[in-house]
Design a protein around this motif. Sequence first.
Motif, PDB file in Angstrom:
ATOM      1  N   GLY A   7       8.410  46.425  84.129  1.00 28.99           N
ATOM      2  CA  GLY A   7       7.726  46.747  84.836  1.00 28.99           C
ATOM      3  C   GLY A   7       7.497  48.287  84.884  1.00 28.99           C
ATOM      4  O   GLY A   7       8.057  49.372  85.372  1.00 28.99           O
ATOM      5  N   LEU A   8       6.540  49.484  83.568  1.00 32.49           N
ATOM      6  CA  LEU A   8       6.692  50.165  84.384  1.00 32.49           C
ATOM      7  C   LEU A   8       5.812  51.257  85.124  1.00 32.49           C
ATOM      8  O   LEU A   8       5.113  51.734  84.357  1.00 32.49           O
ATOM      9  N   GLY A   9       5.126  50.393  86.058  1.00 29.15           N
ATOM     10  CA  GLY A   9       4.076  50.837  87.036  1.00 29.15           C
ATOM     11  C   GLY A   9       4.450  52.363  88.423  1.00 29.15           C
ATOM     12  O   GLY A   9       5.082  53.044  87.964  1.00 29.15           O
ATOM     13  N   LEU A  10       3.571  52.164  89.043  1.00 25.10           N
ATOM     14  CA  LEU A  10       3.992  53.106  89.872  1.00 25.10           C
ATOM     15  C   LEU A  10       5.892  53.058  90.565  1.00 25.10           C
ATOM     16  O   LEU A  10       6.641  53.876  90.342  1.00 25.10           O
ATOM     17  N   MET A  11       6.071  51.364  91.228  1.00 20.51           N
ATOM     18  CA  MET A  11       7.253  51.580  91.514  1.00 20.51           C
ATOM     19  C   MET A  11       8.312  51.801  90.434  1.00 20.51           C
ATOM     20  O   MET A  11       8.863  52.598  90.581  1.00 20.51           O
ATOM     21  N   GLY A  12       8.111  50.744  89.405  1.00 19.39           N
ATOM     22  CA  GLY A  12       9.211  50.383  87.947  1.00 19.39           C
ATOM     23  C   GLY A  12       9.453  52.005  87.675  1.00 19.39           C
ATOM     24  O   GLY A  12      10.863  52.958  86.989  1.00 19.39           O
ATOM     25  N   GLY A  13       8.547  52.697  87.164  1.00 22.05           N
ATOM     26  CA  GLY A  13       8.130  54.404  86.368  1.00 22.05           C
ATOM     27  C   GLY A  13       9.020  55.259  87.570  1.00 22.05           C
ATOM     28  O   GLY A  13       9.540  56.180  87.247  1.00 22.05           O
ATOM     29  N   SER A  14       8.862  54.932  89.123  1.00 24.44           N
ATOM     30  CA  SER A  14       8.990  56.087  89.769  1.00 24.44           C
ATOM     31  C   SER A  14      10.279  55.528  90.064  1.00 24.44           C
ATOM     32  O   SER A  14      11.775  56.847  89.942  1.00 24.44           O
ATOM     33  N   LEU A  15      11.168  54.944  90.060  1.00 24.31           N
ATOM     34  CA  LEU A  15      12.468  54.346  90.325  1.00 24.31           C
ATOM     35  C   LEU A  15      13.128  55.004  89.129  1.00 24.31           C
ATOM     36  O   LEU A  15      14.217  55.430  89.656  1.00 24.31           O
ATOM     37  N   ALA A  16      12.155  55.102  87.992  1.00 25.81           N
ATOM     38  CA  ALA A  16      12.674  55.279  87.222  1.00 25.81           C
ATOM     39  C   ALA A  16      13.277  56.670  86.780  1.00 25.81           C
ATOM     40  O   ALA A  16      14.298  57.540  86.710  1.00 25.81           O
ATOM     41  N   LEU A  17      11.808  57.480  86.658  1.00 26.26           N
ATOM     42  CA  LEU A  17      12.095  59.161  86.848  1.00 26.26           C
ATOM     43  C   LEU A  17      13.442  59.606  87.875  1.00 26.26           C
ATOM     44  O   LEU A  17      13.642  60.211  87.852  1.00 26.26           O
ATOM     45  N   ALA A  18      13.665  58.322  89.708  1.00 26.61           N
ATOM     46  CA  ALA A  18      14.640  58.867  90.470  1.00 26.61           C
ATOM     47  C   ALA A  18      16.035  58.650  90.121  1.00 26.61           C
ATOM     48  O   ALA A  18      16.549  59.878  90.140  1.00 26.61           O
ATOM     49  N   LEU A  19      16.290  57.489  89.679  1.00 27.30           N
ATOM     50  CA  LEU A  19      17.113  57.219  89.073  1.00 27.30           C
ATOM     51  C   LEU A  19      17.774  57.730  87.917  1.00 27.30           C
ATOM     52  O   LEU A  19      19.070  58.840  87.645  1.00 27.30           O
ATOM     53  N   LYS A  20      17.241  58.440  86.903  1.00 28.69           N
ATOM     54  CA  LYS A  20      17.038  60.140  85.675  1.00 28.69           C
ATOM     55  C   LYS A  20      17.383  60.969  86.810  1.00 28.69           C
ATOM     56  O   LYS A  20      18.763  61.850  85.861  1.00 28.69           O
ATOM     57  N   ALA A 162      20.760  55.966  95.561  1.00 31.32           N
ATOM     58  CA  ALA A 162      20.839  57.173  94.940  1.00 31.32           C
ATOM     59  C   ALA A 162      19.453  57.828  94.000  1.00 31.32           C
ATOM     60  O   ALA A 162      18.347  58.509  93.781  1.00 31.32           O
ATOM     61  N   ALA A 163      17.583  56.408  94.249  1.00 29.91           N
ATOM     62  CA  ALA A 163      16.699  56.808  94.559  1.00 29.91           C
ATOM     63  C   ALA A 163      16.335  57.702  95.619  1.00 29.91           C
ATOM     64  O   ALA A 163      15.138  58.415  95.857  1.00 29.91           O
ATOM     65  N   GLY A 164      17.544  57.499  96.715  1.00 31.47           N
ATOM     66  CA  GLY A 164      16.593  58.779  97.734  1.00 31.47           C
ATOM     67  C   GLY A 164      16.387  58.289  99.189  1.00 31.47           C
ATOM     68  O   GLY A 164      16.014  58.492  99.839  1.00 31.47           O
ATOM     69  N   SER A 165      16.658  56.317  99.292  1.00 37.34           N
ATOM     70  CA  SER A 165      16.181  55.997  99.913  1.00 37.34           C
ATOM     71  C   SER A 165      17.375  55.225 101.313  1.00 37.34           C
ATOM     72  O   SER A 165      18.933  55.160 101.427  1.00 37.34           O
ATOM     73  N   THR A 166      17.305  54.892 102.633  1.00 36.70           N
ATOM     74  CA  THR A 166      18.237  53.967 103.333  1.00 36.70           C
ATOM     75  C   THR A 166      18.014  52.896 103.411  1.00 36.70           C
ATOM     76  O   THR A 166      17.063  52.289 103.668  1.00 36.70           O
ATOM     77  N   VAL A 167      19.035  51.993 103.300  1.00 32.33           N
ATOM     78  CA  VAL A 167      18.992  50.662 102.873  1.00 32.33           C
ATOM     79  C   VAL A 167      18.921  50.072 104.513  1.00 32.33           C
ATOM     80  O   VAL A 167      19.336  50.456 105.630  1.00 32.33           O
ATOM     81  N   LEU A 168      18.214  49.060 104.061  1.00 32.10           N
ATOM     82  CA  LEU A 168      17.653  48.169 105.901  1.00 32.10           C
ATOM     83  C   LEU A 168      18.258  46.718 105.079  1.00 32.10           C
ATOM     84  O   LEU A 168      17.806  46.373 104.495  1.00 32.10           O
ATOM     85  N   LEU A 169      19.505  45.990 105.395  1.00 33.58           N
ATOM     86  CA  LEU A 169      19.230  44.574 105.456  1.00 33.58           C
ATOM     87  C   LEU A 169      18.629  43.432 106.493  1.00 33.58           C
ATOM     88  O   LEU A 169      18.385  43.527 107.307  1.00 33.58           O
ATOM     89  N   LEU A 170      17.486  42.557 105.371  1.00 31.74           N
ATOM     90  CA  LEU A 170      17.170  41.566 106.146  1.00 31.74           C
ATOM     91  C   LEU A 170      17.362  40.562 106.007  1.00 31.74           C
ATOM     92  O   LEU A 170      17.175  40.529 104.687  1.00 31.74           O
ATOM     93  N   ALA A 171      17.079  39.510 106.710  1.00 38.26           N
ATOM     94  CA  ALA A 171      16.590  37.718 105.628  1.00 38.26           C
ATOM     95  C   ALA A 171      15.006  37.697 105.334  1.00 38.26           C
ATOM     96  O   ALA A 171      13.750  38.818 105.650  1.00 38.26           O
ATOM     97  N   PRO A 172      15.020  37.487 104.013  1.00 42.29           N
ATOM     98  CA  PRO A 172      13.669  37.036 103.553  1.00 42.29           C
ATOM     99  C   PRO A 172      12.674  37.041 104.128  1.00 42.29           C
ATOM    100  O   PRO A 172      11.402  37.505 104.433  1.00 42.29           O
TER     101      PRO A 172
END
Length: 280
Positions: A7-20, A162-172
Amino acid sequence: MRVSIVGLGLMGGSLALALKRAAWCTSITGISRRPETLAAAAAAGAIDEGLVDLAQGVQAADLVVLATPVRTILSQLAAVGESASAGSVIIDLGSTKTEICREMARLPVHVEPVGGHPMCGKEVGGFGAAEADLYAGRKFVLCPLARTSPAALGLAREMAEAAGSTVLLLAPEEHDRAVAAISHLPYLAAATLLNALEASGSPLARQLAASGFRDTTRVAASDVDMMLDIIMTNRDAILDWLLRYGRQLETLTAALEAGDEPRVRSLLNAAQHHRRTLQF
């Protein structure tokens, strides 16, 4: 590190650009049903390879990212699990987590699932809306399963950072209840406000609508199919927040009907205080 993004929409495409941009991985394979999307992503330098075949696209990946709508993720998980290589980590970017993590628990033992949800987005979609900074400075929720190894969780964390985010661990379930309040309820409130305006039959109100109305209703322009996936996979939490919101509206309505200005002021002062204490 070989990454496949489904999926290379807004989310997938933005992640690909950030990781690149971060040069975090050796290669990125993009998987999409639309050849034109793959062509656009390749032209933008977001992917090294583009494929329309899901099984082929994930079989050599060390990390598989599912960046499709929620119910599409649910339908893709079994096929991804069958095709992914042993030891590969599978993470999703879906906006609800309980049903996805439940389905992830059924994946074959040779893959490592992690639930994920970056807290960012726009009301517009498609690769054309993607941007490398979309994830920057945002929280990225990770929902590890009981079977998720520390190494798999660590890799998911590295990707998010790597994408610039801060990780937060949560239960679903914890995640779904919170986002129902701050994401799903605002969407439904904006949609209802617009429907109320149209039902009023007032062309003048439409003509006078300006920046306040624009900002309040912005999210109602979001893709309906995507939002239906979210709403229908988080119904219980959303219904609870709709009831809470309804009670607040009833309280305000009663105060206005009674002409109780001090009560109205108190409600508005409380909202003003709460808004000023929020950090975005």
